[in-house]
Design an enzyme around this catalytic site. Structure first.
Site: not given
Length: 562
Positions: A52, A176-177, A265, A410, A492
């Site tokens: 990020g 990474g995201m 990003s 999950c 974020g």
């Protein structure tokens, strides 16, 4: 000398049952800190950067070494305080208190902007923790794969009568995201074209099987997508190109993807987004000499990209912001209708949040993949009537390569988190698992974040920017006995746009752990149901009633309505 850069460092978390700390409650944060910097996990481990843009695990290498040293000597009734990646104090608490409390990049609101943060950062007084980078629970791109998969499945239901066959996604970013998007897309049945300016990132995603093919021209990439759609076999393509260039060119050509989004990003215009026409090397040098010029050029390119996204939306593409704040950046650059396409949370994910459903994750401290496979089976056993979840677990085992310590993501909610955790604890106790597991989540969860351009965008009651909720979440998790708790700013979407909290707890097979797990992993998702019920969502109100939550004002509203 740059105290943050050390190319000689190669950090690998210990595995097995031999402890280097005084208990599993301190061994766990040690291993997870190290795992965040594993070369297969972190984007730039030599710089302590996990993902990020500049999301770090520790402020500098001296701080990292001191954190390790303190964790190894920390007693079972002591708590380490970490301030923006720096270990600042050890205090006597009690054995049910967190062993570590973390606060990262929090600024007084008037000064909560990138300019002020970057000044502090340069002086060595701050660290950007992103979400799971500075809270030591990043598990590589798997951490966002299921959420992205769920979003793409929801888009197929909403826009394509439930079928993604022959459909393709245009997006940007393989960090990474963003690196989760191509795999999540193909798992959901789409082909995916992802633009990325850094060839090493494409190669990394190829090596870890998150991307199927690499292309160096748009024509080559489109041919691969076209062939896949004709054959009925979805493919993911990493295209070495600037997203702003590609998105705009597709508009020029009159080519409309089925889905358009972006996960560059863009939240960090200085460090995270390459302006059109610039090389990576040029950007790195310019960041040292003229930050304002870099930021301006990056935002101008974002404006080009967002205008193209709006044009593709007008041409029929299902278009969504995937939480990187690119709409805000374009708006600041004069794109007045930047917010005409929705964020992914209000459009596709919020009903899940209303039931406390979000990115539950766990990590095998043993380092043995079999421990994860056994927990996968336990999840299926305890949640037998959810074929969608079973399908996810099967696909995850087949298609997701572990990065660093074996782990699983999950999406489950209030009804299931505590009972799954207690079952895992019992498996440690009876020897089914070879070592304890840590259980945590992303800060992107139902009750742990205030982010008006992402998780709390377009709340029913207009409470998008109210950040009491993540503060209460962190305090409650601390009171409930989590192993480590974190409170961050700016993850974020960047400085000034979010506040959020994280929680991690260890299942070490003890009765004390069972008591803590029962409290923490009930209370944590329950705050998400509470937050959404308070905002007026009927799904959340019904969930609160069904699960017996004690929400005084909801009870009052129910009484008044009779």
């Amino acid at each position: 000398m740059d105290k943050r850069h050390d190319p000689s460092r190669r950090i690998i978390a210990p595995t097995g049952t031999e402890l280097s700390c005084k208990s599993w409650l301190t061994e766990a944060p040690l291993r997870m800190l190290m795992n965040n910097l594993h070369p297969d996990v972190a984007e730039r481990p030599e710089d302590l950067v996990v993902y990020g843009g500049i999301g770090r695990a520790a402020r500098d290498w001296e701080c990292y070494d001191k954190i390790v040293e303190v964790l190894q000597r920390l007693e079972e009734d002591e708590t380490l305080l970490v301030q923006s990646g720096k270990p600042v104090g050890v205090f006597k608490t009690h054995n049910n208190a967190p062993r570590v409390i973390i606060a990262n990049s929090n600024l007084v609101p008037h000064w909560a902007n990138w300019e002020h943060f970057n000044e502090l950062d340069k002086k060595g007084l701050a660290m950007y923790g992103q979400m799971t980078a500075g809270s030591w629970i990043y598990i590589g791109s798997q951490g966002i794969v299921q959420g992205t998969y769920e979003t793409f499945v929801a888009m197929a239901k909403q826009h394509f009568n439930g079928s993604s066959a022959g459909k393709w996604i245009l997006t940007g970013g393989l960090g990474g995201m963003g690196g989760a998007q191509p795999l999540a897309g193909t798992m959901a049945g789409y082909s995916v074209l992802t633009c990325e300016v850094d060839e090493t990132r494409i190669d990394f995603r190829l090596r870890t099987k998150y991307v199927d093919k690499k292309a160096t021209t748009l024509d080559e990439a489109l041919a691969m997508i076209d062939e896949a759609n004709k054959s009925g076999k979805p493919v993911s393509v990493g295209l070495l190109a600037n997203a702003a260039d590609v998105f705009a060119e597709l508009v020029e050509r009159g080519i409309t993807p089925d889905v358009v989004t972006d996960q560059t990003s863009a939240h960090d215009p200085l460090n995270g987004y390459l302006p059109q026409g610039w090389t990576l090397e040029q950007a790195i040098e310019m960041r040292k000499t003229d930050e304002a010029a870099v930021v301006k050029a990056a935002k101008q390119s974002m404006a080009v990209q967002v205008k193209a996204m709006l044009a593709l939306q007008a041409a029929g593409a299902a278009t969504t912001d995937y939480g990187n704040n690119i709409r805000q950046m374009a708006f600041e650059e004069g794109v007045e209708n930047a917010f005409d396409f929705p964020g992914f949370v209000p459009a596709y994910v919020r009903p899940l949040f209303c039931e406390g459903i979000g990115p539950f994750r766990w990590v095998a401290l043993s380092g043995d993949p079999e421990d994860i496979y056994k927990t996968d089976a336990k999840v299926k056993e305890l949640i037998p009537d959810n074929p969608h979840l079973h399908n996810w677990l099967d696909m995850a085992r087949e298609r997701i390569a572990f990065q660093g310590l074996p782990s699983r993501i999950c999406w489950v909610g209030l009804k299931d988190r505590a009972r799954l955790a207690l079952a895992f604890n019992e498996m440690v106790k009876n020897g089914e698992l070879s070592a304890p597991v840590v259980i945590g989540r992303d800060h992107l969860d139902s009750g742990s974040v205030a982010s008006p351009n992402r998780e709390t965008e377009s709340m029913l009651d207009g409470s998008d920017a109210v950040s009491d909720w993540p503060l209460m979440n962190a305090l409650l998790n601390t009171a409930s006995g989590a192993t480590w708790v974190s409170l961050h700013h700016g993850g974020g979407v960047g400085m000034g746009f979010s506040q959020h909290s994280g929680v991690v707890i260890v299942a070490d097979g003890t009765d004390d752990a069972a008591a803590r797990l029962g409290r923490v992993l009930w209370n944590d998702p329950a705050t998400g149901v509470m937050r959404h019920a308070d905002a007026g969502y009927d799904i959340a109100k019904n969930c609160a009633k069904e699960q017996g939550l004690d929400l005084p004002m909801l009870e009052k509203a129910t009484t008044e309505g009779k």
